[in-house]
Design an enzyme around this catalytic site. Structure first.
Site, mmCIF file in Angstrom:
data_model
loop_
_atom_site.group_PDB
_atom_site.id
_atom_site.type_symbol
_atom_site.label_atom_id
_atom_site.label_comp_id
_atom_site.label_asym_id
_atom_site.label_seq_id
_atom_site.Cartn_x
_atom_site.Cartn_y
_atom_site.Cartn_z
ATOM 1 N N ALA A 1 0.843 -1.203 0.000
ATOM 2 C CA ALA A 1 0.000 0.000 0.000
ATOM 3 C C ALA A 1 0.876 1.249 0.000
ATOM 4 C CB ALA A 1 -0.940 -0.006 1.203
ATOM 5 N N ASP A 2 1.946 1.235 0.802
ATOM 6 C CA ASP A 2 2.889 2.352 0.801
ATOM 7 C C ASP A 2 3.568 2.504 -0.557
ATOM 8 O OD1 ASP A 2 2.745 3.553 3.301
ATOM 9 O OD2 ASP A 2 4.152 2.176 4.222
ATOM 10 N N VAL A 3 4.051 1.398 -1.094
ATOM 11 C CA VAL A 3 4.803 1.456 -2.346
ATOM 12 C C VAL A 3 3.926 1.965 -3.488
ATOM 13 C CG1 VAL A 3 5.994 0.072 -4.090
ATOM 14 C CG2 VAL A 3 6.466 -0.307 -1.661
ATOM 15 N N GLY B 1 3.328 5.582 -3.236
ATOM 16 C CA GLY B 1 4.476 6.308 -3.750
ATOM 17 C C GLY B 1 4.500 6.361 -5.263
#
Length: 396
Positions: free
Chosen positions: A176-178, A181
Site C-alpha cells: 500500500a505504501d509502495v 508512492g
C-alpha cells in the site's frame, strides 16, 4: 548522460516508505533530492528498523538499515528541526529553490510551522506540493494516522489475500505504501507538466487508502458489476481457472492457463486429454463454476512431476508456467542480472566499501536512470547544503 528530471530540485519532508519511495524514484530519474531529517529523533524512523544493518569498518551497525536503504538512495540528508524558528526559515529558503516539496505529515500537521500547502503555495506559486497521508486531506477519516497495514485492512485487499479458511492476510511487503508512492510520482510528474504550460504549481493530494482502493482493479470492479463480495481464494484467480500455484514433487509451480486452448494443452501434457472435452471444464466459465473438482483432479497430476518437467513440458506446449522462487533464487537469476536489478553503490564508510540495493525497473533509452548517491548517513550533507544556501542568499 542527463536524467529526465535533471535540474529538478525536490525538498523531501517524508519518512518511512510511501514518500521516500516516490522521492527515490524522482532521484533515480535525475532530480536532486534533499531529504530533511529530524535531529531530535535520529532521522527517518526506518533507520532504526533493523536488523539487518550495514556494518561499519569497525564491525558495528551503522544507521543504514536495509529498510531505510530500500527507499533512500540518490538523496542528500540534511538535519533540520522544523519545530524551531530557524528550522522553519531553512525549509522556506530551501523551498524557494525547489520545484517539488513532498511531505507525509498528518493533514494540517505542518500548519503550525507555517509549512502547509496553502502557506507555501501562496509564497511560491510555482511549487508542486505533494501531501501523502493515510486517508487524504478531506473526508471523515482525514485526521486518522495512516500505516500500510491499516490501509491494506481498510481498503479490502487483506480480505482477498491468504488461505480461504485462514485469517485475512497482508501482502508480504508494504505494497500500500509502495503503490501510494508510485501514484504520487505520477501525480507530481503531471503537475510538473502543467507547470511547464502555465507556470502554476498545485497541491497533489495522495492517500494510502485511496490508492489501495484504486488498485483493487478487477476484484473491485467484479463487486461493482455483480454485487457479489469477492472471497479469498489463496493462490487462485477469481476469473480464470486454472491460474494458480500447484505443488510439484520438489517445489511449487505457477500454471496460468488463460484460455481454452492453453487448458487443452495442459490436459494433454498431464495425460488427461479428455478432461478438456468434459462439459464441466470445456470453457473458462464452466471451469470457474466447477473450480473445486477440477483443481482436485489436477493437483495429484502435478504433484507426481518435478518442477523442471512441468516447466519444460508446459513451456513446450505454449502454456504460461513458471517457478515459485525464493528471494535468493530470484535475485541470483540470470534474468535479474541481465536487467541490472541488483546494484552495488560505493560507500567508503561501510564494511566492504559498498552497499547492495534493488535496481530501478525503468529502462529509458534516452534518459536512463542513474545511481549517483548511495543511501545517506543521517545528516551527512547538512553543512554543505546549508553553506550553499547561505552563499546563494548573499547579494552579488
Amino acid at each position: 548522460m542527463a536524467g529526465a528530471l535533471d535540474g529538478i530540485v525536490v525538498l523531501d519532508l517524508s519518512r518511512i516508505l510511501a514518500g521516500p519511495t516516490c522521492t527515490q524514484l524522482l532521484g533515480d530519474l535525475g532530480a536532486k533530492v534533499i531529504k530533511i531529517e529530524n535531529p531530535g529523533s535520529g532521522g527517518d524512523d526506518t533507520r532504526a528498523w533493523g536488523p539487518p544493518y550495514v556494518m561499519g569498518p569497525d564491525g558495528q551497525p551503522t544507521d543504514l538499515s536495509a529498510y531505510f536503504m530500500a527507499a533512500n538512495r540518490n538523496k542528500l540528508s540534511v538535519a533540520v528541526d522544523i519545530a524551531t524558528a530557524d528550522g522553519q526559515a531553512t525549509i522556506r529558503a530551501l523551498a524557494a529553490k525547489a520545484d517539488i516539496l513532498l511531505e507525509n505529515f498528518k493533514p494540517g500537521g505542518l500548519a503550525k510551522y507555517g509549512l502547509d500547502h496553502a502557506t507555501m503555495l501562496a509564497a511560491h506559486p510555482g511549487l508542486v506540493y505533494c501531501s501523502i497521508s493515510g486517508f487524504g486531506q478531506t473526508g471523515p477519516n482525514a485526521a486518522k494516522p495512516g500505516y500500510d497495514l491499516m490501509a491494506q485492512g481498510y481498503g479490502g485487499i487483506m480480505s482477498l489475500t491468504g488461505d480461504p479458511d485462514g485469517q485475512p492476510m497482508k501482502v508480504g511487503v508494504g505494497i500500500a505504501d509502495v503503490m501510494c508512492g508510485m501514484y504520487a510520482t505520477v501525480g507530481i510528474l503531471a503537475a510538473l507538466r502543467h507547470r511547464e504550460r502555465t507556470g502554476e504549481g498545485q497541491l497533489v493530494d495522495v492517500a494510502l487508502v485511496d490508492t489501495q482502493i484504486a488498485w483493487m482493479i478487477n476484484e473491485g470492479v467484479n463487486y461493482l458489476t455483480s454485487g457479489q463480495v469477492p472471497q479469498r481464494r489463496g493462490n487462485g484467480h477469481p476469473n480464470i481457472v486454472p491460474y494458480q500455484v500447484f505443488d510439484a514433487a520438489d517445489g511449487h509451480v505457477i500454471v496460468a492457463a488463460g484460455n481454452d486452448g492453453q487448458f487443452r494443452r495442459t490436459c494433454a501434457f498431464l495425460g488427461v486429454e479428455g478432461l478438456a472435452d468434459t462439459p464441466d471444464y470445456a470453457t473458462n466459465p464452466a471451469r470457474c463454476a466447477n473450480r473445486a473438482t477440477l483443481i482436485a483432479t489436477l493437483e495429484p497430476l502435478f504433484r507426481a512431476r518435478t518442477m523442471a518437467a512441468i516447466i519444460a513440458g508446459l513451456e513446450g506446449a505454449g502454456v504460461p508456467v513458471g517457478p515459485v522462487n525464493r528471494i535468493d533464487q530470484a535475485l541470483a537469476s540470470d534474468q535479474v542480472a541481465a536487467r541490472g536489478l541488483v546494484v552495488d553503490m560505493a560507500r567508503d564508510d561501510v564494511a566492504g566499501g559498498a552497499v547492495k540495493l534493488l535496481g530501478n525497473p525503468l529502462h529509458l533509452s534516452r534518459t536512463p536512470v542513474s545511481y549517483r548517491h548511495a543511501p545517506p548517513r543521517f545528516g551527512q550533507d547538512t553543512d554543505r547544503i546549508l553553506a550553499d544556501l547561505a552563499a546563494s542568499a548573499k547579494p552579488g
